[in-house]
Motif scaffolding. Structure first.
Motif, PDB file in Angstrom:
ATOM      1  N   ALA A   1       0.817  -1.216   0.000  1.00 49.83           N
ATOM      2  CA  ALA A   1       0.000   0.000   0.000  1.00 49.83           C
ATOM      3  C   ALA A   1       0.851   1.265   0.000  1.00 49.83           C
ATOM      4  CB  ALA A   1      -0.937  -0.008   1.213  1.00 49.83           C
ATOM      5  N   ALA A   2       2.092   1.162   0.481  1.00 45.69           N
ATOM      6  CA  ALA A   2       2.995   2.321   0.522  1.00 45.69           C
ATOM      7  C   ALA A   2       3.853   2.431  -0.735  1.00 45.69           C
ATOM      8  CB  ALA A   2       3.885   2.225   1.755  1.00 45.69           C
ATOM      9  N   GLY A   3       3.603   1.567  -1.720  1.00 43.52           N
ATOM     10  CA  GLY A   3       4.308   1.673  -2.983  1.00 43.52           C
ATOM     11  C   GLY A   3       5.518   0.766  -3.137  1.00 43.52           C
ATOM     12  N   PHE A   4       5.767  -0.083  -2.156  1.00 40.22           N
ATOM     13  CA  PHE A   4       6.871  -1.038  -2.270  1.00 40.22           C
ATOM     14  C   PHE A   4       6.385  -2.281  -3.008  1.00 40.22           C
ATOM     15  CE2 PHE A   4       8.231   1.451   1.368  1.00 40.22           C
ATOM     16  CZ  PHE A   4       9.599   1.550   1.179  1.00 40.22           C
ATOM     17  N   LYS A   5       7.195  -2.794  -3.908  1.00 37.32           N
ATOM     18  CA  LYS A   5       6.896  -4.071  -4.553  1.00 37.32           C
ATOM     19  C   LYS A   5       7.499  -5.152  -3.659  1.00 37.32           C
ATOM     20  CE  LYS A   5       7.400  -6.788  -8.656  1.00 37.32           C
ATOM     21  NZ  LYS A   5       8.310  -7.166  -9.697  1.00 37.32           N
ATOM     22  N   VAL A   6       6.682  -6.063  -3.183  1.00 40.07           N
ATOM     23  CA  VAL A   6       7.120  -7.076  -2.230  1.00 40.07           C
ATOM     24  C   VAL A   6       7.098  -8.446  -2.894  1.00 40.07           C
ATOM     25  CG1 VAL A   6       6.607  -8.185  -0.016  1.00 40.07           C
ATOM     26  CG2 VAL A   6       6.245  -5.720  -0.289  1.00 40.07           C
TER      27      VAL A   6
ATOM     28  N   GLY B   1       3.885   4.517  14.864  1.00 41.42           N
ATOM     29  CA  GLY B   1       4.728   3.351  14.623  1.00 41.42           C
ATOM     30  C   GLY B   1       4.725   2.955  13.154  1.00 41.42           C
ATOM     31  N   ARG B   2       3.548   2.957  12.527  1.00 39.42           N
ATOM     32  CA  ARG B   2       3.458   2.647  11.092  1.00 39.42           C
ATOM     33  C   ARG B   2       4.232   3.677  10.267  1.00 39.42           C
ATOM     34  NH1 ARG B   2      -1.428   0.782  12.805  1.00 39.42           N
ATOM     35  NH2 ARG B   2      -2.572   2.717  12.534  1.00 39.42           N
ATOM     36  N   LYS B   3       4.065   4.935  10.625  1.00 38.25           N
ATOM     37  CA  LYS B   3       4.765   6.013   9.913  1.00 38.25           C
ATOM     38  C   LYS B   3       6.285   5.847  10.035  1.00 38.25           C
ATOM     39  CE  LYS B   3       5.341  10.998  10.408  1.00 38.25           C
ATOM     40  NZ  LYS B   3       4.866  12.182  11.140  1.00 38.25           N
ATOM     41  N   ILE B   4       6.761   5.534  11.221  1.00 34.60           N
ATOM     42  CA  ILE B   4       8.203   5.374  11.434  1.00 34.60           C
ATOM     43  C   ILE B   4       8.705   4.100  10.766  1.00 34.60           C
ATOM     44  CG2 ILE B   4      10.003   5.062  13.200  1.00 34.60           C
ATOM     45  CD1 ILE B   4       8.243   7.006  14.946  1.00 34.60           C
ATOM     46  N   PHE B   5       7.910   3.045  10.748  1.00 36.24           N
ATOM     47  CA  PHE B   5       8.315   1.831  10.045  1.00 36.24           C
ATOM     48  C   PHE B   5       8.474   2.108   8.549  1.00 36.24           C
ATOM     49  CE2 PHE B   5       7.332  -2.074   7.675  1.00 36.24           C
ATOM     50  CZ  PHE B   5       8.437  -2.831   8.066  1.00 36.24           C
TER      51      PHE B   5
ATOM     52  N   THR C   1       9.028   4.973   7.160  1.00 36.34           N
ATOM     53  CA  THR C   1      10.211   5.834   7.037  1.00 36.34           C
ATOM     54  C   THR C   1      11.483   4.987   7.073  1.00 36.34           C
ATOM     55  OG1 THR C   1       9.101   7.749   8.024  1.00 36.34           O
ATOM     56  CG2 THR C   1      11.517   7.728   8.110  1.00 36.34           C
ATOM     57  N   THR C   2      11.507   3.996   7.959  1.00 40.44           N
ATOM     58  CA  THR C   2      12.668   3.102   8.062  1.00 40.44           C
ATOM     59  C   THR C   2      12.860   2.336   6.755  1.00 40.44           C
ATOM     60  OG1 THR C   2      12.298   2.876  10.445  1.00 40.44           O
ATOM     61  CG2 THR C   2      13.711   1.235   9.415  1.00 40.44           C
ATOM     62  N   CYS C   3      11.785   1.866   6.164  1.00 36.81           N
ATOM     63  CA  CYS C   3      11.878   1.150   4.883  1.00 36.81           C
ATOM     64  C   CYS C   3      12.418   2.064   3.790  1.00 36.81           C
ATOM     65  CB  CYS C   3      10.514   0.599   4.488  1.00 36.81           C
ATOM     66  SG  CYS C   3       9.938  -0.737   5.557  1.00 36.81           S
ATOM     67  N   ARG C   4      11.889   3.265   3.684  1.00 41.05           N
ATOM     68  CA  ARG C   4      12.362   4.204   2.654  1.00 41.05           C
ATOM     69  C   ARG C   4      13.826   4.577   2.895  1.00 41.05           C
ATOM     70  NH1 ARG C   4       7.105   6.397   3.783  1.00 41.05           N
ATOM     71  NH2 ARG C   4       5.693   5.709   2.141  1.00 41.05           N
TER      72      ARG C   4
END
Length: 190
Positions: free
Chosen positions: A4-9, A169-173, A175-178
């Motif tokens: 949903a955040a635009g990452f291809k998994v 927590g979701r926002k920071i997670f 951010t951590t991924c990006r």
């Protein structure tokens, strides 16, 4: 959440690691549930690809540790909170950290991350070469739950699931991924 955040998994089982060309990815995420994987040879395959790696919880701690890449942000350099309790993070140098600026957080106040989670924390009583301290345990100023080593490796020390994350927590997670994925992009430009 990542889709949903635009990452291809793409999920890859540990038994398939030796057959995958990881260089085609910007980032590899090591799951919390992989702590019992025998990482030594598998970690070498991922490392050889030169991509950024985000290690989650106990699995990330094992991957980065003595049975994997043998980094300072892995086993046996940490402590464990296996209780499923509320978890917070205290930003390190939030006012000048690119990580926290990306998360739009500018102070060092504790941020609720999970309604329920355990964690693994890296013990860093004094600065270590190539280790970037990003977020620390609220109750122990020498234990870090979000930490980077070198230009490719980030540990997210929490063991909880997305449904138990707070909105922050979701926002920071994410951010951590990006942030982790961008490490590979920045390295590619060098």
């Amino acid at each position: 959440m990542l889709d949903a955040a635009g990452f291809k998994v793409e999920l890859i089982e540990s038994g398939m690691v030796k057959k995958v060309d990881f260089s085609k990815y910007e980032m590899v995420v090591i799951g919390n549930d992989t702590e019992r994987v025998e990482w030594r040879d598998l970690a070498a395959v991922v490392d050889k690809a030169g991509v950024s790696v985000l290690g989650l919880g106990e699995g990330g701690y094992a991957f980065f540790g003595r049975n994997g890449l043998n980094l300072a942000i892995g086993s046996p350099h940490g402590a464990h909170d296996s209780r499923s309790v509320e978890q917070s993070v205290v930003p390190v140098d939030a006012e000048k950290s690119p990580f926290w600026k990306a998360a739009e957080i500018s102070d060092g106040k504790a941020i609720p991350m999970f309604k329920l989670s355990g964690n693994v924390q890296i013990y860093v009583p004094r600065p270590l070469e190539q280790v970037v301290l990003l977020g620390r345990e609220e109750r122990s100023p020498d234990h870090y739950t979000i930490v980077r080593q070198g230009d490719r490796f980030v540990l997210w020390g929490y063991t909880g699931v997305p449904d138990d994350m707070t909105a922050e927590g979701r926002k920071i997670f994410l951010t951590t991924c990006r942030y982790t994925a961008n490490l590979a992009r920045a390295k590619a430009k060098d």
